[in-house]
Design a protein around this motif. Structure first.
Motif, short mmCIF file in Angstrom:
data_model
loop_
_atom_site.label_atom_id
_atom_site.label_comp_id
_atom_site.label_asym_id
_atom_site.label_seq_id
_atom_site.Cartn_x
_atom_site.Cartn_y
_atom_site.Cartn_z
N ALA A 173 0.93 -0.94 0.03
CA ALA A 173 0.09 0.14 -0.11
C ALA A 173 0.82 1.24 -0.05
O ALA A 173 0.57 2.46 -0.50
CB ALA A 173 -0.96 -0.20 1.32
N ALA A 174 1.98 1.26 0.51
CA ALA A 174 3.01 2.21 0.78
C ALA A 174 3.55 2.75 -0.72
O ALA A 174 3.88 3.73 -1.02
CB ALA A 174 3.90 2.29 1.90
N THR A 175 3.83 1.60 -1.30
CA THR A 175 4.34 1.67 -2.51
C THR A 175 3.24 2.31 -3.50
O THR A 175 3.88 3.10 -4.49
CB THR A 175 4.79 0.39 -3.25
OG1 THR A 175 5.82 -0.33 -2.42
CG2 THR A 175 5.39 0.51 -4.51
N ALA A 176 2.15 1.83 -3.51
CA ALA A 176 1.06 2.48 -4.36
C ALA A 176 0.76 4.13 -4.11
O ALA A 176 0.31 4.74 -4.90
CB ALA A 176 -0.29 1.69 -4.23
N ARG A 177 1.15 4.16 -2.68
CA ARG A 177 0.93 5.63 -2.49
C ARG A 177 1.65 6.64 -3.21
O ARG A 177 1.27 7.91 -3.17
CB ARG A 177 1.33 5.89 -0.67
CG ARG A 177 1.16 7.19 -0.27
CD ARG A 177 1.47 7.41 1.48
NE ARG A 177 1.26 8.54 1.79
CZ ARG A 177 1.93 9.55 2.11
NH1 ARG A 177 3.28 9.25 1.68
NH2 ARG A 177 1.94 10.60 2.54
N SER A 178 2.92 6.46 -3.61
CA SER A 178 3.80 7.30 -4.42
C SER A 178 3.26 7.77 -5.49
O SER A 178 3.56 8.82 -6.05
CB SER A 178 5.32 6.51 -4.62
OG SER A 178 5.05 5.32 -5.63
N TRP A 179 2.18 7.05 -6.07
CA TRP A 179 1.69 7.55 -7.25
C TRP A 179 0.63 8.56 -6.82
O TRP A 179 0.55 9.80 -7.45
CB TRP A 179 0.77 6.42 -7.96
CG TRP A 179 -0.03 6.88 -9.31
CD1 TRP A 179 0.70 7.13 -10.42
CD2 TRP A 179 -1.38 7.17 -9.30
NE1 TRP A 179 -0.47 7.42 -11.28
CE2 TRP A 179 -1.67 7.66 -10.67
CE3 TRP A 179 -2.44 7.42 -8.45
CZ2 TRP A 179 -2.95 8.17 -11.04
CZ3 TRP A 179 -3.72 7.68 -8.70
CH2 TRP A 179 -3.79 8.09 -10.27
N THR A 189 -7.19 12.86 -1.62
CA THR A 189 -8.04 11.82 -1.49
C THR A 189 -7.73 10.61 -0.87
O THR A 189 -8.49 9.85 -0.54
CB THR A 189 -8.31 11.32 -3.18
OG1 THR A 189 -8.71 12.58 -3.84
CG2 THR A 189 -9.22 10.16 -3.57
N VAL A 190 -6.39 10.35 -0.97
CA VAL A 190 -5.69 9.23 -0.28
C VAL A 190 -6.29 9.44 1.19
O VAL A 190 -6.41 8.34 1.87
CB VAL A 190 -4.23 9.36 -0.42
CG1 VAL A 190 -3.41 8.52 0.52
CG2 VAL A 190 -3.87 8.79 -1.77
N GLY A 191 -6.10 10.80 1.82
CA GLY A 191 -6.19 10.86 3.31
C GLY A 191 -7.77 10.56 3.57
O GLY A 191 -8.10 9.84 4.60
N SER A 192 -8.70 10.91 2.61
CA SER A 192 -10.08 10.69 2.88
C SER A 192 -10.33 9.17 2.89
O SER A 192 -11.09 8.24 3.55
CB SER A 192 -10.74 11.21 1.63
OG SER A 192 -10.55 12.70 2.00
#
Length: 211
Positions: A173-179, A189-192
């Motif tokens: 999940a952390a890797t996907a966050r970089s995008w 949006t990620v935060g929400s």
């Protein structure tokens, strides 16, 4: 000590239960999406450490009391769910701060606080309590040594598998966050999304009691 075959059988049973995403996993994923890799790892460390609480309780007989009392079990479950919902709401409210933290290069979230939050989630996870209370004793052999020691050893196997599995989910999940962090809007949006996931886990705990 119990036969090796018992430990292997228990490890297989634990793996089947752990790999299915539940409160611990989804909480770590939510933290990974919201705060990044470091907080995700700390969250997993916290939930694994928290899981040690019901393990010790079951190993020394307190788990049986908890499982036997539907009221006490309900209290633990609701308390854990309410805490998750609170964290989820706080995450959504603070989503704009993610952009500020990213721009200032200041790590989001106190390491101690993130670990503590994970610890509480792990300690109040209904599925872990049920698994340790109902399944763990089935793999011990009373004639092969002190029962609490056997339960603690088997529980350590569970926690090791949990750390590897939950850690893998969190890092992915952390890797996907970089995008997402390439755009402030995406990051909000990620935060929400992370907050909604945590709230959903809390609501699910109340409704189903599953991990």
């Amino acid at each position: 000590m119990f036969p090796l075959s018992h430990a292997v059988a228990f490890a297989v049973a634990a793996l089947i239960i752990i790999v299915i995403p539940g409160p611990n996993v989804l909480f770590a994923i939510g933290r990974a999406l919201t705060l990044g890799r470091r907080s995700a790892v700390l969250s997993v460390a916290g939930t694994v450490a928290g899981s040690f609480v019901p393990l010790v309780a079951v190993s020394f007989g307190l788990g049986a009391v908890l499982l036997a009392s539907s009221l006490l079990f309900l209290i633990v479950k609701v308390a854990g769910a309410a805490y998750l919902i609170y964290l989820g709401i706080a995450t959504i409210r603070q989503r704009k701060k993610l952009v500020e933290a990213l721009r200032s290069k200041v790590p989001s979230g106190s390491g101690v606080r993130v670990f503590r939050q994970g610890f509480i989630v792990g300690a109040t996870n209904p599925k872990t309590i049920v698994f340790f209370g109902a399944v763990l004793p089935q793999f011990a052999v009373p004639t092969q040594g002190a029962l609490p020691v056997q339960l603690l050893i088997l529980g350590a196997i569970f926690l090791a598998i949990q750390a590897l599995s939950d850690g893998s989910w969190a890092l992915l999940a952390a890797t996907a966050r970089s995008w997402f962090v390439r755009s402030p809007r995406r990051l909000e949006t990620v935060g929400s999304t992370g907050g909604l996931m945590i709230i959903g886990v809390g609501a699910g705990m109340v409704l189903t009691g599953a991990d």
